[in-house]
Design a protein around this motif. Structure first.
Motif, PDB file in Angstrom:
ATOM      1  N   VAL A  56       0.838  -1.200   0.000  1.00 46.69           N
ATOM      2  CA  VAL A  56       0.000   0.000   0.000  1.00 46.69           C
ATOM      3  C   VAL A  56       0.874   1.251   0.000  1.00 46.69           C
ATOM      4  CG1 VAL A  56      -1.967  -1.153   1.078  1.00 46.69           C
ATOM      5  CG2 VAL A  56      -0.260  -0.043   2.508  1.00 46.69           C
ATOM      6  N   MET A  57       0.306   2.369  -0.413  1.00 51.32           N
ATOM      7  CA  MET A  57       1.102   3.575  -0.664  1.00 51.32           C
ATOM      8  C   MET A  57       1.890   4.069   0.546  1.00 51.32           C
ATOM      9  SD  MET A  57       0.927   3.999  -3.815  1.00 51.32           S
ATOM     10  CE  MET A  57       1.807   5.526  -3.915  1.00 51.32           C
ATOM     11  N   GLY A  58       1.254   4.175   1.696  1.00 53.89           N
ATOM     12  CA  GLY A  58       1.958   4.709   2.861  1.00 53.89           C
ATOM     13  C   GLY A  58       3.166   3.873   3.235  1.00 53.89           C
ATOM     14  N   THR A  59       2.990   2.566   3.248  1.00 49.59           N
ATOM     15  CA  THR A  59       4.095   1.672   3.566  1.00 49.59           C
ATOM     16  C   THR A  59       5.139   1.714   2.455  1.00 49.59           C
ATOM     17  OG1 THR A  59       2.518   0.258   4.722  1.00 49.59           O
ATOM     18  CG2 THR A  59       4.682  -0.664   4.305  1.00 49.59           C
ATOM     19  N   SER A  60       4.702   1.841   1.211  1.00 47.69           N
ATOM     20  CA  SER A  60       5.639   1.929   0.093  1.00 47.69           C
ATOM     21  C   SER A  60       6.518   3.171   0.203  1.00 47.69           C
ATOM     22  CB  SER A  60       4.890   1.951  -1.238  1.00 47.69           C
ATOM     23  OG  SER A  60       4.285   0.706  -1.487  1.00 47.69           O
ATOM     24  N   PHE A  61       5.940   4.286   0.642  1.00 50.26           N
ATOM     25  CA  PHE A  61       6.753   5.491   0.844  1.00 50.26           C
ATOM     26  C   PHE A  61       7.845   5.224   1.874  1.00 50.26           C
ATOM     27  CE2 PHE A  61       2.780   8.182  -0.163  1.00 50.26           C
ATOM     28  CZ  PHE A  61       3.062   8.160  -1.521  1.00 50.26           C
ATOM     29  N   GLY A  62       7.460   4.593   2.971  1.00 51.66           N
ATOM     30  CA  GLY A  62       8.422   4.316   4.043  1.00 51.66           C
ATOM     31  C   GLY A  62       9.510   3.345   3.637  1.00 51.66           C
ATOM     32  N   THR A  63       9.133   2.256   2.953  1.00 51.12           N
ATOM     33  CA  THR A  63      10.140   1.291   2.542  1.00 51.12           C
ATOM     34  C   THR A  63      11.035   1.861   1.444  1.00 51.12           C
ATOM     35  OG1 THR A  63       8.579   0.189   1.040  1.00 51.12           O
ATOM     36  CG2 THR A  63       8.847  -0.760   3.251  1.00 51.12           C
ATOM     37  N   GLY A  64      10.466   2.712   0.591  1.00 55.89           N
ATOM     38  CA  GLY A  64      11.288   3.374  -0.427  1.00 55.89           C
ATOM     39  C   GLY A  64      12.308   4.300   0.201  1.00 55.89           C
ATOM     40  N   HIS A  65      11.882   5.051   1.206  1.00 57.88           N
ATOM     41  CA  HIS A  65      12.789   5.935   1.928  1.00 57.88           C
ATOM     42  C   HIS A  65      13.885   5.112   2.602  1.00 57.88           C
ATOM     43  CE1 HIS A  65      13.082   9.538   4.968  1.00 57.88           C
ATOM     44  NE2 HIS A  65      14.198   9.352   4.291  1.00 57.88           N
ATOM     45  N   GLY A  66      13.489   4.042   3.272  1.00 57.91           N
ATOM     46  CA  GLY A  66      14.459   3.177   3.940  1.00 57.91           C
ATOM     47  C   GLY A  66      15.439   2.540   2.969  1.00 57.91           C
ATOM     48  N   ALA A  67      14.944   2.091   1.823  1.00 52.81           N
ATOM     49  CA  ALA A  67      15.818   1.472   0.820  1.00 52.81           C
ATOM     50  C   ALA A  67      16.808   2.490   0.266  1.00 52.81           C
ATOM     51  CB  ALA A  67      14.982   0.867  -0.312  1.00 52.81           C
ATOM     52  N   GLY A  68      16.360   3.702   0.047  1.00 55.60           N
ATOM     53  CA  GLY A  68      17.252   4.754  -0.448  1.00 55.60           C
ATOM     54  C   GLY A  68      18.356   5.083   0.543  1.00 55.60           C
ATOM     55  N   VAL A  69      17.988   5.210   1.806  1.00 63.27           N
ATOM     56  CA  VAL A  69      18.979   5.474   2.853  1.00 63.27           C
ATOM     57  C   VAL A  69      19.944   4.301   2.974  1.00 63.27           C
ATOM     58  CG1 VAL A  69      19.270   5.724   5.360  1.00 63.27           C
ATOM     59  CG2 VAL A  69      17.603   7.143   4.145  1.00 63.27           C
ATOM     60  N   ALA A  70      19.426   3.084   2.964  1.00 59.53           N
ATOM     61  CA  ALA A  70      20.283   1.895   3.065  1.00 59.53           C
ATOM     62  C   ALA A  70      21.264   1.839   1.896  1.00 59.53           C
ATOM     63  CB  ALA A  70      19.430   0.624   3.113  1.00 59.53           C
ATOM     64  N   ALA A  71      20.805   2.151   0.690  1.00 61.10           N
ATOM     65  CA  ALA A  71      21.682   2.127  -0.484  1.00 61.10           C
ATOM     66  C   ALA A  71      22.772   3.193  -0.370  1.00 61.10           C
ATOM     67  CB  ALA A  71      20.862   2.337  -1.755  1.00 61.10           C
ATOM     68  N   ALA A  72      22.402   4.375   0.083  1.00 63.82           N
ATOM     69  CA  ALA A  72      23.397   5.444   0.234  1.00 63.82           C
ATOM     70  C   ALA A  72      24.439   5.076   1.284  1.00 63.82           C
ATOM     71  CB  ALA A  72      22.704   6.754   0.606  1.00 63.82           C
ATOM     72  N   LEU A  73      23.998   4.542   2.398  1.00 57.43           N
ATOM     73  CA  LEU A  73      24.945   4.141   3.449  1.00 57.43           C
ATOM     74  C   LEU A  73      25.812   2.973   2.988  1.00 57.43           C
ATOM     75  CD1 LEU A  73      22.708   4.482   6.631  1.00 57.43           C
ATOM     76  CD2 LEU A  73      24.527   6.022   5.854  1.00 57.43           C
ATOM     77  N   TYR A  74      25.234   2.035   2.224  1.00 56.21           N
ATOM     78  CA  TYR A  74      26.009   0.915   1.698  1.00 56.21           C
ATOM     79  C   TYR A  74      27.079   1.422   0.733  1.00 56.21           C
ATOM     80  CZ  TYR A  74      27.335  -3.491  -0.382  1.00 56.21           C
ATOM     81  OH  TYR A  74      28.068  -4.573  -0.820  1.00 56.21           O
TER      82      TYR A  74
END
Length: 102
Positions: A56-74
């Motif tokens: 769902v959209m709200g959770t997708s926003f959160g997981t997208g944000h988390g994935a972006g941060v994780a990728a940048a830190l990686y």
């Protein structure tokens, strides 16, 4: 949570217990085979019941944000450290429930 058992069957709706939240582990956003690949939204991994709330959209926003941060830190450290991801999300004003140890 919205669950579609199979075509032609009615949709099942389930609420998270008492309007609480649930954790989404960083490992659900990480590729098993490609260490520098992170996903969010509808690509997040989970069983069919978890998928009913992950997509769902709200959770997708959160997981997208988390994935972006994780990728940048990686990209900076070559590590998948969920505590670092949590801390950066909080720094960016995301609504995150931190571990007791974090």
């Amino acid at each position: 949570m919205e669950y579609h058992a199979e075509p032609g069957k009615p949709t099942l709706w389930r609420m998270v217990h008492e309007n609480s939240t649930y954790d989404i582990p960083l490992r659900t956003l990480c590729s098993k085979d490609t260490p520098n690949l992170f996903v969010g939204g509808r690509l997040t991994d989970g069983d069919s019941y978890a998928g009913g709330s992950l997509r769902v959209m709200g959770t997708s926003f959160g997981t997208g944000h988390g994935a972006g941060v994780a990728a940048a830190l990686y990209a900076q450290s070559k590590e998948r450290d969920y505590r670092s991801v949590q801390k950066e999300l909080v720094r960016q004003n995301a609504h995150v429930k931190l571990d007791q140890e974090a």
